[in-house]
Design a protein around this motif. Sequence first.
Motif, PDB file in Angstrom:
ATOM      1  N   VAL A  27      47.507 -44.386  18.828  1.00  0.00           N
ATOM      2  CA  VAL A  27      47.494 -43.047  19.422  1.00  0.00           C
ATOM      3  C   VAL A  27      48.139 -42.037  18.472  1.00  0.00           C
ATOM      4  CG1 VAL A  27      48.591 -41.669  21.231  1.00  0.00           C
ATOM      5  CG2 VAL A  27      47.369 -43.744  21.840  1.00  0.00           C
ATOM      6  N   CYS A  28      49.252 -42.405  17.881  1.00  0.00           N
ATOM      7  CA  CYS A  28      49.945 -41.498  16.947  1.00  0.00           C
ATOM      8  C   CYS A  28      49.087 -41.239  15.713  1.00  0.00           C
ATOM      9  CB  CYS A  28      51.289 -42.087  16.544  1.00  0.00           C
ATOM     10  SG  CYS A  28      52.511 -42.126  17.873  1.00  0.00           S
ATOM     11  N   LEU A  29      48.397 -42.263  15.215  1.00  0.00           N
ATOM     12  CA  LEU A  29      47.514 -42.085  14.069  1.00  0.00           C
ATOM     13  C   LEU A  29      46.374 -41.115  14.399  1.00  0.00           C
ATOM     14  CD1 LEU A  29      47.126 -45.663  12.497  1.00  0.00           C
ATOM     15  CD2 LEU A  29      48.337 -43.700  11.543  1.00  0.00           C
ATOM     16  N   ASP A  30      45.773 -41.272  15.581  1.00  0.00           N
ATOM     17  CA  ASP A  30      44.682 -40.373  15.985  1.00  0.00           C
ATOM     18  C   ASP A  30      45.169 -38.930  16.055  1.00  0.00           C
ATOM     19  OD1 ASP A  30      42.962 -42.494  16.136  1.00  0.00           O
ATOM     20  OD2 ASP A  30      43.089 -42.709  18.317  1.00  0.00           O
ATOM     21  N   ARG A  61      43.850 -42.919  25.930  1.00  0.00           N
ATOM     22  CA  ARG A  61      43.940 -44.330  25.561  1.00  0.00           C
ATOM     23  C   ARG A  61      44.515 -45.183  26.687  1.00  0.00           C
ATOM     24  NH1 ARG A  61      41.245 -45.940  20.840  1.00  0.00           N
ATOM     25  NH2 ARG A  61      41.354 -44.229  19.332  1.00  0.00           N
ATOM     26  N   ALA A  62      45.355 -44.575  27.529  1.00  0.00           N
ATOM     27  CA  ALA A  62      45.950 -45.319  28.632  1.00  0.00           C
ATOM     28  C   ALA A  62      45.024 -45.430  29.838  1.00  0.00           C
ATOM     29  CB  ALA A  62      47.266 -44.669  29.051  1.00  0.00           C
ATOM     30  N   GLY A  63      43.831 -44.820  29.743  1.00  0.00           N
ATOM     31  CA  GLY A  63      42.857 -44.943  30.822  1.00  0.00           C
ATOM     32  C   GLY A  63      43.172 -44.122  32.047  1.00  0.00           C
ATOM     33  N   MET A  64      43.982 -43.063  31.891  1.00  0.00           N
ATOM     34  CA  MET A  64      44.326 -42.240  33.050  1.00  0.00           C
ATOM     35  C   MET A  64      43.123 -41.489  33.603  1.00  0.00           C
ATOM     36  SD  MET A  64      47.997 -40.648  31.836  1.00  0.00           S
ATOM     37  CE  MET A  64      49.325 -41.711  31.266  1.00  0.00           C
ATOM     38  N   THR A  65      42.070 -41.308  32.785  1.00  0.00           N
ATOM     39  CA  THR A  65      40.890 -40.567  33.252  1.00  0.00           C
ATOM     40  C   THR A  65      40.001 -41.395  34.160  1.00  0.00           C
ATOM     41  OG1 THR A  65      39.773 -41.218  31.216  1.00  0.00           O
ATOM     42  CG2 THR A  65      40.794 -39.054  31.261  1.00  0.00           C
TER      43      THR A  65
END
Length: 434
Positions: free
Chosen positions: A275-278, A77-81
């Motif tokens: 993110v926590c929900l996912d 989600r933070a776009g690190m990829t």
Amino acid sequence: MSPVLQGCLTLAAILLLIGLRLPVGLALGVAAFIGTAALLPLPAAISVMARVPYEFSASWEFSAVPLFLLMGNVAWRAGMTDGLFRMAELGLARLPGGLAVATNFAAAGFGAASGSSLATTVSMGRIAIPEMLRAGYHPSLATAVCACAGTLAALIPPSIPLIVYGILAEQSVAKLFFAGIVPGLLTALAYTVMIVLRCRFNPALAPRVEVKAAPGEWRHLLTTSWPLPLLALVVLGGIYGGWFSPIEAGGIGALASIAFAALQGRMGPRRLWQVCLDAARTTAAILFIAIGAFMLTRYMTLTGLPAAVATGVAALDLPPVLMMAAMAVVFLVLGMFLDPFGVMLISISVLLPLFERMGYDLIWVGIIVVKYIEIGLMTPPVGLNVFAVKSIAPGIGLPTIFRGALWFLLAEAVVMVLLLGFPDLTLWLPAQLL
């Protein structure tokens, strides 16, 4: 009816229920409870089965699963990829099929932070598929490389399937993590060789592209992509150094990923909540299936079916190669119809005593089992990774993606021959480090 025959009929009933689209966890749990009630008085059956959900969900080892899922979701989600793929693209684009090779290695890198095949497939697919299609890559190659390279996350630690196997087989999760490194890298290398050779002899699959870094781009990429390799170093280095256990590594990795994302301004309260929900949803799905499988394992022990299978197969005195070939057929057929955790949790309850009776190293067996179930993610008719790619590339048909995946299955066949023929490829590293 003998308990062993009843156990066989229960397994058949489970496959039938799953074929009728009953959720895997529910099919396992219902069949196990009914079977237990047929063997024991109803109050005793209720007593035996009622303890299983709590015993598994309260397991200290299982707590690593939601933590590593959280770490991977934060990285995604933070776009690190994004930066990871761009760095691989700049470094490898000149090779035949360079963008596909870059996707392959970027997926391996992201797998070191996510531990989830589906998360890796979706994350890399959203970035890499449009890029390859714009460059003129054949749709079968562009989609299949994302579907198949995603499976690397199941071997390169931290790996959710290896954690679950470690709990089931009562094996060291740390040893399983380090045992998966060489097979994971070997698989990535086999994919790379296959892609390069195919594109060299058929350039129409992947036209050569000129990819140049903009002024200052490398510096920007290095400053934005450092969290992923650092996360992998923290997790594996901490386990190897004895500073913390694999379960504690999950908590430290999750906390570190949130801190890194916040430092980069990519993790506000709303995104963190999502993110926590996912992570919670994925954990609940795994937990539901695992509880049903543990109920089945408890029931199978009562029937004596695993011991009967182990004794019967041992009496055949089959050569080890032939035995593992037969196991390959079992896992691959199950993998065509069931999700990976369903395959693992159903099969291990029956086959683990057989592996123990034959004297196989259960760390090596774990890597082989995970390889088989991940191969199932690429094979029809289920092929969950293929369906995940289809969901993010709706304009490309499933037959096209499956045709592309066949070439990766050939590479997997070569890897499996090496892993089966040379167990030290799997066992050498954990023996040196732990």
